[in-house]
Write a protein that holds these residues in place. Sequence first.
Motif, PDB file in Angstrom:
ATOM      1  N   GLY D  62       6.567   1.750  -9.740  1.00  0.00           N
ATOM      2  CA  GLY D  62       7.619   2.719  -9.458  1.00  0.00           C
ATOM      3  C   GLY D  62       7.128   4.097  -9.063  1.00  0.00           C
ATOM      4  O   GLY D  62       7.564   4.653  -8.050  1.00  0.00           O
ATOM      5  N   TYR D  63       6.209   4.628  -9.854  1.00  0.00           N
ATOM      6  CA  TYR D  63       5.733   5.983  -9.576  1.00  0.00           C
ATOM      7  C   TYR D  63       5.154   6.079  -8.175  1.00  0.00           C
ATOM      8  O   TYR D  63       5.421   7.035  -7.439  1.00  0.00           O
ATOM      9  N   GLY D  64       4.384   5.082  -7.781  1.00  0.00           N
ATOM     10  CA  GLY D  64       3.771   5.097  -6.454  1.00  0.00           C
ATOM     11  C   GLY D  64       4.808   5.114  -5.347  1.00  0.00           C
ATOM     12  O   GLY D  64       4.693   5.859  -4.376  1.00  0.00           O
ATOM     13  N   ILE D  65       5.851   4.320  -5.536  1.00  0.00           N
ATOM     14  CA  ILE D  65       6.911   4.275  -4.527  1.00  0.00           C
ATOM     15  C   ILE D  65       7.662   5.601  -4.466  1.00  0.00           C
ATOM     16  O   ILE D  65       7.981   6.107  -3.395  1.00  0.00           O
ATOM     17  N   ALA D  66       7.876   6.196  -5.623  1.00  0.00           N
ATOM     18  CA  ALA D  66       8.657   7.433  -5.668  1.00  0.00           C
ATOM     19  C   ALA D  66       7.862   8.640  -5.190  1.00  0.00           C
ATOM     20  O   ALA D  66       8.313   9.398  -4.333  1.00  0.00           O
ATOM     21  N   GLU D  67       6.663   8.803  -5.744  1.00  0.00           N
ATOM     22  CA  GLU D  67       5.923  10.044  -5.507  1.00  0.00           C
ATOM     23  C   GLU D  67       4.681   9.877  -4.645  1.00  0.00           C
ATOM     24  O   GLU D  67       3.975  10.846  -4.380  1.00  0.00           O
ATOM     25  N   GLY D  68       4.393   8.653  -4.245  1.00  0.00           N
ATOM     26  CA  GLY D  68       3.111   8.416  -3.560  1.00  0.00           C
ATOM     27  C   GLY D  68       3.110   8.711  -2.076  1.00  0.00           C
ATOM     28  O   GLY D  68       2.548   7.941  -1.285  1.00  0.00           O
ATOM     29  N   GLY D  69       3.708   9.827  -1.688  1.00  0.00           N
ATOM     30  CA  GLY D  69       3.666  10.220  -0.270  1.00  0.00           C
ATOM     31  C   GLY D  69       4.302   9.176   0.627  1.00  0.00           C
ATOM     32  O   GLY D  69       5.492   8.886   0.535  1.00  0.00           O
ATOM     33  N   GLY D  70       3.506   8.596   1.472  1.00  0.00           N
ATOM     34  CA  GLY D  70       3.995   7.502   2.307  1.00  0.00           C
ATOM     35  C   GLY D  70       5.005   7.916   3.353  1.00  0.00           C
ATOM     36  O   GLY D  70       4.987   9.037   3.864  1.00  0.00           O
ATOM     37  N   ASN D  71       5.924   7.011   3.663  1.00  0.00           N
ATOM     38  CA  ASN D  71       6.873   7.246   4.764  1.00  0.00           C
ATOM     39  C   ASN D  71       8.253   7.685   4.263  1.00  0.00           C
ATOM     40  O   ASN D  71       8.410   8.025   3.098  1.00  0.00           O
ATOM     41  N   ASP D  72       9.214   7.632   5.141  1.00  0.00           N
ATOM     42  CA  ASP D  72      10.578   8.052   4.804  1.00  0.00           C
ATOM     43  C   ASP D  72      11.195   7.202   3.709  1.00  0.00           C
ATOM     44  O   ASP D  72      12.123   7.634   3.031  1.00  0.00           O
ATOM     45  N   PHE D  73      10.689   5.976   3.563  1.00  0.00           N
ATOM     46  CA  PHE D  73      11.375   5.048   2.658  1.00  0.00           C
ATOM     47  C   PHE D  73      10.674   4.812   1.326  1.00  0.00           C
ATOM     48  O   PHE D  73      11.314   4.682   0.297  1.00  0.00           O
ATOM     49  N   PHE D  74       9.344   4.777   1.341  1.00  0.00           N
ATOM     50  CA  PHE D  74       8.646   4.588   0.059  1.00  0.00           C
ATOM     51  C   PHE D  74       7.233   5.150   0.104  1.00  0.00           C
ATOM     52  O   PHE D  74       6.626   5.261   1.164  1.00  0.00           O
ATOM     53  N   GLY D  75       6.755   5.525  -1.073  1.00  0.00           N
ATOM     54  CA  GLY D  75       5.388   6.023  -1.182  1.00  0.00           C
ATOM     55  C   GLY D  75       4.409   4.868  -1.121  1.00  0.00           C
ATOM     56  O   GLY D  75       4.777   3.712  -1.315  1.00  0.00           O
ATOM     57  N   ASP D  76       3.159   5.198  -0.865  1.00  0.00           N
ATOM     58  CA  ASP D  76       2.188   4.110  -0.728  1.00  0.00           C
ATOM     59  C   ASP D  76       0.893   4.362  -1.504  1.00  0.00           C
ATOM     60  O   ASP D  76      -0.159   3.833  -1.185  1.00  0.00           O
ATOM     61  N   SER D  77       0.964   5.219  -2.511  1.00  0.00           N
ATOM     62  CA  SER D  77      -0.229   5.440  -3.344  1.00  0.00           C
ATOM     63  C   SER D  77       0.208   5.727  -4.783  1.00  0.00           C
ATOM     64  O   SER D  77       1.374   6.022  -5.031  1.00  0.00           O
ATOM     65  N   GLY D  78      -0.742   5.621  -5.707  1.00  0.00           N
ATOM     66  CA  GLY D  78      -0.421   5.927  -7.104  1.00  0.00           C
ATOM     67  C   GLY D  78      -0.011   4.720  -7.924  1.00  0.00           C
ATOM     68  O   GLY D  78       0.496   4.860  -9.042  1.00  0.00           O
ATOM     69  N   PHE D  79      -0.237   3.535  -7.379  1.00  0.00           N
ATOM     70  CA  PHE D  79       0.116   2.328  -8.138  1.00  0.00           C
ATOM     71  C   PHE D  79      -0.865   2.128  -9.281  1.00  0.00           C
ATOM     72  O   PHE D  79      -2.018   2.527  -9.199  1.00  0.00           O
ATOM     73  N   PHE D  80      -0.403   1.518 -10.356  1.00  0.00           N
ATOM     74  CA  PHE D  80      -1.243   1.384 -11.555  1.00  0.00           C
ATOM     75  C   PHE D  80      -1.970   2.698 -11.812  1.00  0.00           C
ATOM     76  O   PHE D  80      -3.198   2.765 -11.858  1.00  0.00           O
TER      77      PHE D  80
END
Lengths: 122, 122, 122, 458, 458, 458
Positions: D62-80
């Motif tokens: 969740g955290y990665g999707i929310a706060e992990g930068g990425g694109n307009d729709f989901f973040g792509d870093s910060g998993f685990f």
Amino acid sequence: MKKIEAFIRHEAFEPIRAELLDRGFPSLSIIEAKGSGRQKGIIERYRGSTLTVNVRPKLKLEVVVEDKDKPLVVETILKHARTGEVGDGKVFVLPVEEAIRIRTGEDGEEVLQAHPEEGAPS
Amino acid sequence: MKKIEAFIRHEAFEPIRAELLDRGFPSLSIIEAKGSGRQKGIIERYRGSTLTVNVRPKLKLEVVVEDKDKPLVVETILKHARTGEVGDGKVFVLPVEEAIRIRTGEDGEEVLQAHPEEGAPS
Amino acid sequence: MKKIEAFIRHEAFEPIRAELLDRGFPSLSIIEAKGSGRQKGIIERYRGSTLTVNVRPKLKLEVVVEDKDKPLVVETILKHARTGEVGDGKVFVLPVEEAIRIRTGEDGEEVLQAHPEEGAPS
Amino acid sequence: MPQIVSELNMAWVAVATVLVFLMQAGFMFLEIGFSRQKNAGTGVAKILMNLALCTIAWWAIGYGIAEGGGNDFFGDSGFFFHFNQTVAGEAVNGETAMLMLYGLAFCAVSLAIVWGTTLERIKFGAYVIYAIVFGAVIYPLVAHAVWGGGLLSDIGGKPVMDFAGSSVVHLTGAVGAFAALLLLGPRKGKYDTRGKPRVIPGHSMPLVGLGVIILWIGWFGFNGGSTFETAGNFFGEVMLNTQLAAAAGVIGASLAVYLKSRTLDVGMAGNGAIAGLVGITAPSGFVEYWAAPIIGLVAGVLVVYAVLAIDRLLDDPVGALSAHGLAGIWGTLSVGIFGSARLVSEGAAPGLWYAVFGNEPFSASLGQFAVQGLAVLFTFIVVFAISIATFALIKGTIGLRVDDEEEEAGLDISSHGMYGYPEQFIPQPEYSTGLPTTLGSGARAATPAAAPMTATEQ
Amino acid sequence: MPQIVSELNMAWVAVATVLVFLMQAGFMFLEIGFSRQKNAGTGVAKILMNLALCTIAWWAIGYGIAEGGGNDFFGDSGFFFHFNQTVAGEAVNGETAMLMLYGLAFCAVSLAIVWGTTLERIKFGAYVIYAIVFGAVIYPLVAHAVWGGGLLSDIGGKPVMDFAGSSVVHLTGAVGAFAALLLLGPRKGKYDTRGKPRVIPGHSMPLVGLGVIILWIGWFGFNGGSTFETAGNFFGEVMLNTQLAAAAGVIGASLAVYLKSRTLDVGMAGNGAIAGLVGITAPSGFVEYWAAPIIGLVAGVLVVYAVLAIDRLLDDPVGALSAHGLAGIWGTLSVGIFGSARLVSEGAAPGLWYAVFGNEPFSASLGQFAVQGLAVLFTFIVVFAISIATFALIKGTIGLRVDDEEEEAGLDISSHGMYGYPEQFIPQPEYSTGLPTTLGSGARAATPAAAPMTATEQ
Amino acid sequence: MPQIVSELNMAWVAVATVLVFLMQAGFMFLEIGFSRQKNAGTGVAKILMNLALCTIAWWAIGYGIAEGGGNDFFGDSGFFFHFNQTVAGEAVNGETAMLMLYGLAFCAVSLAIVWGTTLERIKFGAYVIYAIVFGAVIYPLVAHAVWGGGLLSDIGGKPVMDFAGSSVVHLTGAVGAFAALLLLGPRKGKYDTRGKPRVIPGHSMPLVGLGVIILWIGWFGFNGGSTFETAGNFFGEVMLNTQLAAAAGVIGASLAVYLKSRTLDVGMAGNGAIAGLVGITAPSGFVEYWAAPIIGLVAGVLVVYAVLAIDRLLDDPVGALSAHGLAGIWGTLSVGIFGSARLVSEGAAPGLWYAVFGNEPFSASLGQFAVQGLAVLFTFIVVFAISIATFALIKGTIGLRVDDEEEEAGLDISSHGMYGYPEQFIPQPEYSTGLPTTLGSGARAATPAAAPMTATEQ
Ligand SMILES: Nc1ncnc2c1ncn2[C@@H]1O[C@H](COP(=O)(O)OP(=O)(O)O)[C@@H](O)[C@H]1O
Ligand SMILES: Nc1ncnc2c1ncn2[C@@H]1O[C@H](COP(=O)(O)OP(=O)(O)O)[C@@H](O)[C@H]1O
Ligand SMILES: Nc1ncnc2c1ncn2[C@@H]1O[C@H](COP(=O)(O)OP(=O)(O)O)[C@@H](O)[C@H]1O
């Protein structure tokens, strides 16, 4: 048929229930009651003041049985409910004119009869 | 006069009350009870261990009626209290020698009589 | 022997208990009950909606006495339980065939007799 | 920025985090108090299990999707989430950890809201599955869109303004609750033969009160901490707005319910406080003090009429749809009405109020209002779509609702093996934890066959 | 160090202190919820009296022994803590006061744990005496050894690593509980004629839930505040570890109990959260995020099996021996397994994990693991010895346990003169606070002779 | 002062503010626990409504009167607190907002104290009216006099020293409670035919315990936050004093009640804690550590005897007159006894203790003691005058007390339409939310005519 009403101490119920079950009387009811008698009330203290509660918690046991089974049931109650201290309570016997099992609608003494398989401890 | 004592399931009370009221018997009492019979106890689990409770909550219904009204009341109880499952309970009928309305002090069967305006559903 | 069953208001109990005690009847039981009669149910409101509760809390008083004492006890109950408002309740008298004091096992009317020292207010 | 400033900021966020986690107890008691005694214990197990699963899901995904930068729709870093990791281009450190935990607390609040509509009949397994999906995907997507630099952070140059989450957190939870309710249906006996709603009172107003006050207190961390810093003591302004709106919410709801039913309903007063708080959540950092009581009052009145209207069709025991859903929508939109020029985010336009009564350009304000509306729409669609799918899946597999017998008996005994107030339902231990015979049967009873509801004849 | 830094540090410690004191309510409700109604009130009086006596004992003596410098075994300054005093060579000031109060909060938590095994049968006087000994001597000795520069702060160059007190606080409390239980014995009716344990359910799961959440919240101050400073926002890392382990604890315990009994026991879910928190207490400042859920999960599973195993022999109503004792041991040892090179105290070696799967020297890690084990051993011996002696003394003098009649009637009425829920046991005031006659006897009854249990015939 | 310092100060005040608001829950549960079940729900509605009205009144008027500079008697700026406003010559900013909110939290505590004497019989409308007057005028006048640069801040050069409000907050609340009680009279059945007091036990000691611990915790913010800054970590000293006095209060009260009644009364132990806390409120920032336990102990013993003495004449269910009134007076005076030279405000003289046992000038100390006494007198007169007038007005108009039938039935059902524990009083929903017939009558019943108490014959 007779209705046996007994006012007993809470602690006495489980042994009575267990023995009645063994003897083939699985059916009974209990009701929370409070009572006064020779036994004195409870003295309570609250914020430094005193309060007497004149009735004590008792358990009322109600069992309806065939006339012939009455002595056995009464004796079982006396056996387990007696501590010899005031507050043991009393047993009353009232006449019952009719008994009906709701599930089947059948009435008469047989609805009180212990069913064979009920003889075994549950 | 007769006293009708019935041990029923909680769910059965409201329909019984409503129909008795419609039929002109607004007066009755209920008491929380626990009972055992053919119906088995409740198995509970607590912190990984098991516990059997040998009595189940039941409702005790008490209605005192004139002799002539007894069949009608009993039948109403049976009608709504029967599910056909064990645990439906039983109905007992006891003799009553006297009935007094505290408010007026009047006694006798008439204190049990449904009052005209009580006939309507409340 | 007679069993006197009275459905009364909670407030009425303490005066009844006290006077019965003075008159030498310390022994009685009470049970929480709910009932309906001429008195209407309670209207409750919850989250803006309405709910009618068709039964009101009452107290059921149970006293078993010797035949000769019945009038005195009934009169005492009427005296304190009457307010003249609907909801005062009723008194019923049932026959009792047997009474046993659990503590001693003794039975018969004497187990109901007031004990001298119990005459004094407790 | 000197280290000490970052430390002061994070210390403040730490305090806020604790307060927001405390809100879990608030939701727990709100639900327990509004349930019947036979369903009092399950609320405890539920809140613990939810918080637990949501925590792991947020940490892992969740955290990665929310706060992990990425694109307009989901973040792509910060998993685990772990050390020696870069999240949205920044190396993980104490500050990142603190903010990640604060984000989790919000996610857990949003999830807690979901269950308000499902009391007294839902299967425990449903909590388990949905909690994971919610913490890993549903909430993160919405949070990313508004706060994580996603879609809604820039709509034609205008950002959605949702200071602490009237829509991101509260509306999201309420929409999940709505989806669950549609597939779950009302409690047995809630509607009579003619479809008229019946009252099923909860069992403890004092516990409801405990829940409400805890939520109120927690909200100071919820809104106040959303400053993420102490600069200019701005958190003071936010907290004052919060208090003013909550107060007005109580007054609004109490008045409304009194006028309707002539009694001052305890639960409604509580719902009013919550509605006021939900309403001020989005605007708390964007409006002037005078606007806060107005926002709260409207939310408070709204919640009473909404609860009564919804009750006709949907069985929502705690009023989550009204207090979190409608109040959340109102709060999000109210930024478009009362947003103050000195406070709105850059690029954003002040509220319509200032266009109508002041001389702000009307079109810009209207645009901002529309943008706020878009946030509501987006949240509803995304959350509803994924939630209804998830609950449908649950219903189709393990099942969503307990059977009638279990519902009748209550979830405590049927799902947890014991009543929430054991002594109030069972005989006193003195005579229930019985003799050898009892134990014997107890042992026998341990076999699934002898589960309470299936107890067979002897 | 600039004054402002010290002030920020102490402000953070102040927040943590409040959170740790709040845990008293957590323990109170855990115990009340797991007790029967007839013993619901005594828990309140106990927690208040304990906290009070512990406070005075710590102020007068305990603090000095724990933190007052001195030798390997006990400190020798800071008694009757006051201004114009030097403690361990430093002049008393606001910072000292704050840290002294924080230490007291820990001592009070440790004491609160002790009573979990003694519910429903212990004499109130026992609390009074033991609380003083505990606050003045027992806890301070352990705290001094590990945190006060005592014996365990340097074992052959290696320090014991117990970040927030898995052993110093929790194991200590549990060992005290163990000693008390040995001399106290089980509750009446806990074991049947054949020695089989019987279930005695507590009376309120909602109150248990309240206790658990409060403890969980308080733990953020318990672990997070043990940084004693905000430097590098390290408290953020500690708090995140704490949350991850607590979550895993709930999951582990819930799974374990479900597999065993096919029901999701509410109390066990709570015990799991607490076990996870106790487990992470020692390692919270020494391990990486990925290790936290592992530590918590193990603790959670452990607690379920431990509770069931212990229940066969010892009557521990709240599961203190398992949740604080065994989980505390596990937590202390886990530092020796998962301690991360970047985080371990200077002089200490990283955990075995890094030796086995990484390339840390195995011997050093093993040595560190052994040192952690020593801490457990030392804590057990010291605490057990003094505790058993104290309880034996109590038993030999004023007595440790109430008599059977009092236990049957419940501690509320027998020790406090009134039930914890008066109306549930006595007739309603309307007819109990009776007439002159009643009052009369009430007055008479005030004489000790007429104490409830000794009420004589009329 | 560098910005960061102000921010740290305000962050600390923010924490304190939250803690003081939490005290609302403390008062709520103290009152609920000490009430009978039939009056358990009204306490919730009351606390919410009070906090709400008090908030608006303080924002609109009260704050300006208390803190708005002005003359000796009342402030004249800061009404309808808003941005672009100058209060006492300073422009409103984040810091002002934070301090304004902190002031409100104190006002709300003072108001909460008032109702302790009025339980189980007061009309809900009375809360509404008095809350507004109290938040707008009564409390602000007292606060202005002592803390707002008013009359009592300089009496012949000597300031009244009331660090956190033993008199400003607690005595004020207690005097309001006294005025209300005089016009309200005792509960039905509290005194028998011969005027002897009867015991009317509350219904839940666990809830009383919850209330007490919450208040205790909140007090750290109440006293500790009254430093308004972190300079020198002085808040640490204040918090330690607070803890020591609370502990001593518990011990004092427990001892006293045990000696009197041979039982350790749960409620009294709680009252002792509160009395100790109220006692230390004024001196917490002015006395040495050794004095704190003495002040608390005296307060604790005092409260027991006061409760028993007052009970003979006045019906004060929670002991507010004793725990807040007398302990508040004692606390205020104790500053004149134990005030330490290094701590007293400038212009103020150290306490009599230092004159008697030290070599401080006796006259000056006596003067200071007199000044403290003046504060008590002033507070009593001002608050009593306005309160009695307000309550008289209420009594003369809408009425102050419910009628006998409503009191008999309980405030929950009569004022709020539902019992606080619905299932404990009504038949289970299964058979109460009945059939069409029921609903019908339900509908009919909705007319005022058929209110519970006036249910007519069919
Ligand atoms: N005559 C009676 N009518 C109704 N209940 C009674 C009567 N006598 C005794 N009881 C019930 O039995 C309980 C015990 O009676 P008590 O007289 O105290 O014991 P004992 O008969 O052993 O002296 C009482 O609390 C009451 O509930
Ligand atoms: N002989 C009896 N005396 C008193 N109560 C009885 C008796 N028989 C049944 N009851 C009451 O009726 C309830 C239902 O009885 P049970 O035997 O389980 O149902 P069924 O008669 O349909 O098999 C019991 O729980 C008990 O309360
Ligand atoms: N025939 C009856 N059978 C059982 N209980 C009754 C009967 N009549 C009255 N009661 C009990 O008495 C209570 C009061 O009766 P109600 O009719 O309301 O008072 P009143 O007789 O003064 O009009 C009822 O709530 C019910 O509990």
